[in-house]
Design a protein around this motif. Structure first.
Motif, mmCIF file in Angstrom:
data_model
loop_
_atom_site.group_PDB
_atom_site.id
_atom_site.type_symbol
_atom_site.label_atom_id
_atom_site.label_comp_id
_atom_site.label_asym_id
_atom_site.label_seq_id
_atom_site.Cartn_x
_atom_site.Cartn_y
_atom_site.Cartn_z
ATOM 1 N N ALA A 89 0.829 -1.213 0.000
ATOM 2 C CA ALA A 89 0.000 0.000 0.000
ATOM 3 C C ALA A 89 0.864 1.265 0.000
ATOM 4 C CB ALA A 89 -0.915 0.000 1.225
ATOM 5 N N PRO A 90 0.502 2.265 -0.814
ATOM 6 C CA PRO A 90 1.260 3.521 -0.829
ATOM 7 C C PRO A 90 0.857 4.415 0.348
ATOM 8 C CG PRO A 90 -0.541 3.645 -2.392
ATOM 9 C CD PRO A 90 -0.583 2.260 -1.803
ATOM 10 N N LEU A 91 1.765 5.282 0.740
ATOM 11 C CA LEU A 91 1.483 6.288 1.771
ATOM 12 C C LEU A 91 1.024 7.555 1.076
ATOM 13 C CD1 LEU A 91 1.724 7.012 4.858
ATOM 14 C CD2 LEU A 91 3.971 7.924 4.319
ATOM 15 N N ILE A 92 -0.167 8.029 1.442
ATOM 16 C CA ILE A 92 -0.743 9.211 0.792
ATOM 17 C C ILE A 92 -0.542 10.434 1.678
ATOM 18 C CG2 ILE A 92 -2.887 10.295 0.003
ATOM 19 C CD1 ILE A 92 -3.863 7.524 -0.804
ATOM 20 N N LEU A 93 0.136 11.433 1.137
ATOM 21 C CA LEU A 93 0.313 12.702 1.833
ATOM 22 C C LEU A 93 -0.391 13.799 1.041
ATOM 23 C CD1 LEU A 93 4.095 12.510 2.809
ATOM 24 C CD2 LEU A 93 2.165 12.373 4.370
ATOM 25 N N TYR A 94 -1.049 14.698 1.783
ATOM 26 C CA TYR A 94 -1.742 15.854 1.182
ATOM 27 C C TYR A 94 -2.895 15.382 0.290
ATOM 28 C CZ TYR A 94 2.766 17.447 2.803
ATOM 29 O OH TYR A 94 3.876 17.653 3.566
ATOM 30 N N GLY A 95 -3.213 16.140 -0.734
ATOM 31 C CA GLY A 95 -4.324 15.799 -1.617
ATOM 32 C C GLY A 95 -5.662 16.262 -1.075
ATOM 33 N N VAL A 96 -6.689 16.107 -1.908
ATOM 34 C CA VAL A 96 -8.071 16.414 -1.516
ATOM 35 C C VAL A 96 -8.955 15.241 -1.935
ATOM 36 C CG1 VAL A 96 -7.851 18.925 -1.630
ATOM 37 C CG2 VAL A 96 -8.471 17.655 -3.693
ATOM 38 N N LEU A 97 -10.089 15.141 -1.251
ATOM 39 C CA LEU A 97 -11.038 14.056 -1.532
ATOM 40 C C LEU A 97 -12.190 14.613 -2.357
ATOM 41 C CD1 LEU A 97 -10.815 11.122 -0.639
ATOM 42 C CD2 LEU A 97 -12.335 11.623 1.269
ATOM 43 N N ASP A 98 -12.400 14.035 -3.525
ATOM 44 C CA ASP A 98 -13.454 14.513 -4.433
ATOM 45 C C ASP A 98 -14.337 13.328 -4.826
ATOM 46 O OD1 ASP A 98 -15.006 15.943 -6.179
ATOM 47 O OD2 ASP A 98 -13.527 15.968 -7.799
ATOM 48 N N ASN A 99 -15.529 13.256 -4.179
ATOM 49 C CA ASN A 99 -16.468 12.148 -4.430
ATOM 50 C C ASN A 99 -15.808 10.769 -4.297
ATOM 51 O OD1 ASN A 99 -18.671 13.846 -4.946
ATOM 52 N ND2 ASN A 99 -17.993 14.149 -7.071
ATOM 53 N N GLY A 100 -15.027 10.632 -3.238
ATOM 54 C CA GLY A 100 -14.385 9.346 -2.972
ATOM 55 C C GLY A 100 -13.080 9.133 -3.698
ATOM 56 N N ASP A 101 -12.709 10.061 -4.596
ATOM 57 C CA ASP A 101 -11.434 9.948 -5.316
ATOM 58 C C ASP A 101 -10.409 10.882 -4.691
ATOM 59 O OD1 ASP A 101 -12.420 8.121 -7.201
ATOM 60 O OD2 ASP A 101 -13.281 9.753 -8.410
ATOM 61 N N VAL A 102 -9.184 10.383 -4.531
ATOM 62 C CA VAL A 102 -8.091 11.194 -3.988
ATOM 63 C C VAL A 102 -7.385 11.905 -5.134
ATOM 64 C CG1 VAL A 102 -5.962 11.172 -2.653
ATOM 65 C CG2 VAL A 102 -7.799 9.567 -2.082
ATOM 66 N N LYS A 103 -7.338 13.237 -5.060
ATOM 67 C CA LYS A 103 -6.700 14.028 -6.123
ATOM 68 C C LYS A 103 -5.563 14.876 -5.554
ATOM 69 C CE LYS A 103 -10.769 14.366 -9.119
ATOM 70 N NZ LYS A 103 -11.698 15.282 -9.810
ATOM 71 N N TYR A 104 -4.583 15.161 -6.410
ATOM 72 C CA TYR A 104 -3.452 16.044 -6.103
ATOM 73 C C TYR A 104 -2.605 15.557 -4.924
ATOM 74 C CZ TYR A 104 -6.997 18.822 -8.508
ATOM 75 O OH TYR A 104 -7.976 19.237 -9.364
ATOM 76 N N ALA A 105 -2.633 14.265 -4.625
ATOM 77 C CA ALA A 105 -1.892 13.744 -3.476
ATOM 78 C C ALA A 105 -0.470 13.359 -3.857
ATOM 79 C CB ALA A 105 -2.607 12.536 -2.895
ATOM 80 N N LEU A 106 0.404 13.367 -2.848
ATOM 81 C CA LEU A 106 1.758 12.852 -3.014
ATOM 82 C C LEU A 106 1.741 11.399 -2.523
ATOM 83 C CD1 LEU A 106 4.846 13.205 -3.476
ATOM 84 C CD2 LEU A 106 4.985 14.024 -1.105
ATOM 85 N N LYS A 107 1.960 10.465 -3.430
ATOM 86 C CA LYS A 107 1.918 9.047 -3.063
ATOM 87 C C LYS A 107 3.333 8.479 -2.993
ATOM 88 C CE LYS A 107 -2.684 7.887 -4.799
ATOM 89 N NZ LYS A 107 -3.490 6.921 -5.562
ATOM 90 N N ILE A 108 3.655 7.909 -1.840
ATOM 91 C CA ILE A 108 4.956 7.262 -1.655
ATOM 92 C C ILE A 108 4.740 5.754 -1.807
ATOM 93 C CG2 ILE A 108 6.880 6.883 -0.060
ATOM 94 C CD1 ILE A 108 6.033 9.550 1.294
ATOM 95 N N PRO A 109 5.228 5.156 -2.898
ATOM 96 C CA PRO A 109 4.986 3.722 -3.131
ATOM 97 C C PRO A 109 5.450 2.859 -1.963
ATOM 98 C CG PRO A 109 5.984 4.762 -5.057
ATOM 99 C CD PRO A 109 6.046 5.770 -3.949
ATOM 100 N N PHE A 110 4.601 1.912 -1.578
ATOM 101 C CA PHE A 110 4.866 0.946 -0.500
ATOM 102 C C PHE A 110 5.038 1.599 0.883
ATOM 103 C CE2 PHE A 110 6.971 -0.586 -4.433
ATOM 104 C CZ PHE A 110 6.108 -1.650 -4.713
ATOM 105 N N GLY A 111 4.843 2.919 0.963
ATOM 106 C CA GLY A 111 5.109 3.660 2.211
ATOM 107 C C GLY A 111 4.233 3.235 3.369
ATOM 108 N N LEU A 112 2.917 3.030 3.103
ATOM 109 C CA LEU A 112 2.004 2.675 4.183
ATOM 110 C C LEU A 112 2.270 1.249 4.685
ATOM 111 C CD1 LEU A 112 -0.327 3.532 5.976
ATOM 112 C CD2 LEU A 112 -1.929 2.767 4.218
ATOM 113 N N SER A 113 2.574 0.347 3.788
ATOM 114 C CA SER A 113 2.903 -1.025 4.191
ATOM 115 C C SER A 113 4.148 -1.034 5.070
ATOM 116 C CB SER A 113 3.132 -1.910 2.963
ATOM 117 O OG SER A 113 1.907 -2.163 2.301
ATOM 118 N N PHE A 114 5.118 -0.203 4.704
ATOM 119 C CA PHE A 114 6.349 -0.140 5.504
ATOM 120 C C PHE A 114 6.085 0.498 6.862
ATOM 121 C CE2 PHE A 114 10.500 1.383 6.862
ATOM 122 C CZ PHE A 114 11.289 0.260 6.615
#
Length: 448
Positions: free
Chosen positions: A266-291
């Motif tokens: 799972a990626p770690l999501i930083l920042y972004g906004v939620l638009d109708n259940g979709d995450v937009k403009y976020a910084l995604k760190i691959p595998f970050g959340l799993s780690f």
């Protein structure tokens, strides 16, 4: 006032009280350690400036303690008035840490009084320093015991539930719950960190306003070093907190990270906004959340799809997480740059813009603390006692909570403005340059 309104106003009043109290409580926990370190450095280096630093910090600390006592008492009062059903259910479990917190505070207050009264009565400063050990311990243990109560609400144990009542209660088992180690460590580290950055911002502000005294430079370097050390400690403990959440409160971690579907890597999501259940403009760190969750980049992380909707925390806690992490990283970087700049005598640390960054450090550290506590409390919703009692079931049905909210708001406004004015006048009328000049004059008179 209907029951839903009573619950709403009870939550708002509790949030207001905690948000106000946490500022003074954080200072109350962290400053005694700063005072003790300053006095110890002064004795070790035989430097009067650090001894004076400890004295002046103590004078300001006494004011914050007085306000902290009022707001702490308000929290105890509100637990019974606003959340009577919770206290009826869990009161006999949390009574022990609540009592121990009061005992720790009295322990701190007694030795603080002796320390202040005996400022000029010890020829050997090392003996006077010993009085600060119980002050710092009492302050920290006060935080430990009250945090244990909060940890119990997140991970209740040490009892059996029989017909809606908690029976066979073991307060010690309840106190040493799974949430306790990471919560207590995080609260202490952030209190020390925030106190260091508040004191650093005062030193930087005095330098900005034209005072070039070596006293302020020493104060700034000492507090920025301490701020850096405790900001690193906070980050390490934050990592452990993520692992705790993954195991014991996965719905809270999933909501804070906008992790909607259970998945591996799972990626770690930083920042972004939620638009109708979709995450937009976020910084995604691959595998970050799993780690973060399991120290394994390919591990499976439970998502919100595994929980019913009315048992998941509000998704806006993601923004609180972003604020807390961003400010923590910012403070770490600024303090590191200052320490390296002071070590290598780099010119940028004397510039106006960099000193303003250090002045901002104090307020930003307080905002980070606030965001962290809101994340903790809102992230437990809809439960007041996780999986046992909902917040809506715990609140009073009184129709006068809105009036209480208004009265307490006025009280906190008076206390906040009053404490700032008292501190401002106290130090403005007695600048360090004047105090050092008076001390030198007294020494010269003694020699004659």
């Amino acid at each position: 006032m209907g029951n839903s309104e009573a619950v709403f106003f009870s939550r708002v009043l509790t949030e207001l009280t905690l948000s106000f109290h946490i500022i003074y409580a954080t200072i109350g926990v962290g400053i005694p350690l700063m005072i003790m370190i300053a006095q110890w450095v002064g004795i070790k280096k035989q430097d009067e400036h650090y001894i004076l630093l400890a004295r002046r910090w103590t004078r300001g600390f006494v004011i914050s303690v007085a306000v902290g006592v009022v707001t702490g008492t308000a929290i105890g009062l509100q637990l019974s008035l606003l959340w009577p059903n919770f206290m009826e259910l869990a009161g006999n479990v949390i009574a022990l840490p609540l009592f121990m917190e009061t005992f720790a505070f009295f322990f701190e207050a007694i030795f603080l009084g002796i320390y202040i009264y005996t400022w000029d009565r010890f020829e050997n400063q090392k003996k006077h320093l010993l009085l600060l050990i119980p002050v710092a311990l009492g302050a920290s243990f006060s935080a430990i015991f009250i945090t244990i109560v909060n940890a119990f609400m997140n991970a209740p144990q040490g009892f059996d539930l029989f017909k809606g009542q908690l029976v066979n209660v073991s307060p010690i088992v309840a106190m040493f719950n799974p949430a306790m180690p990471t919560k207590v460590a995080h609260v202490l580290a952030t209190a020390y960190m925030t106190s260091a950055f508040i004191l650093a911002s005062i030193g930087a502000f005095r330098l900005l306003k034209g005072s070039n005294h070596i006293y302020h430079k020493k104060a700034l370097l000492l507090t920025m070093k301490l701020g850096f050390v405790f900001s690193i400690a906070t980050a390490v403990i934050g990592d452990f907190s993520g692992k705790y959440l993954a195991e014991y409160q996965p719905e809270k971690l999933a909501a804070a990270e906008w992790h909607f579907e259970t998945e591996e890597g799972a990626p770690l999501i930083l920042y972004g906004v939620l638009d109708n259940g979709d995450v937009k403009y976020a910084l995604k760190i691959p595998f970050g959340l799993s780690f973060l969750a399991h120290s394994n980049p390919t591990a499976e992380v439970i998502g919100l799809d595994r929980f019913v909707e009315d048992e998941t925390p509000p998704l806006y806690i993601h923004y609180l997480f972003d604020v807390m992490v961003t400010l923590g990283m910012w403070l770490t970087v600024v303090s590191f740059l200052y320490i390296m700049g002071a070590r290598w005598k780099l010119r940028f640390i004397f510039s106006t813009w960099f000193r303003w960054l250090m002045v901002l450090g104090g307020p930003l550290a307080v905002i980070a603390i606030e965001a962290g506590w809101w994340l903790t409390e809102v992230g437990r919703q809809p439960w007041i006692l996780r999986r046992i009692m909902r917040t809506s079931e715990a609140a009073t049905s009184s129709g006068h909570v809105d009036l209480m909210l208004m009265l307490f708001s006025i009280l906190y406004l008076i206390l906040g403005i009053g404490s700032v004015l008292v501190l401002w006048r106290m130090f403005r009328k007695n600048p360090v340059e004047q105090e050092l000049a008076d001390r030198d004059a007294d020494k010269a008179g003694d020699l004659r």
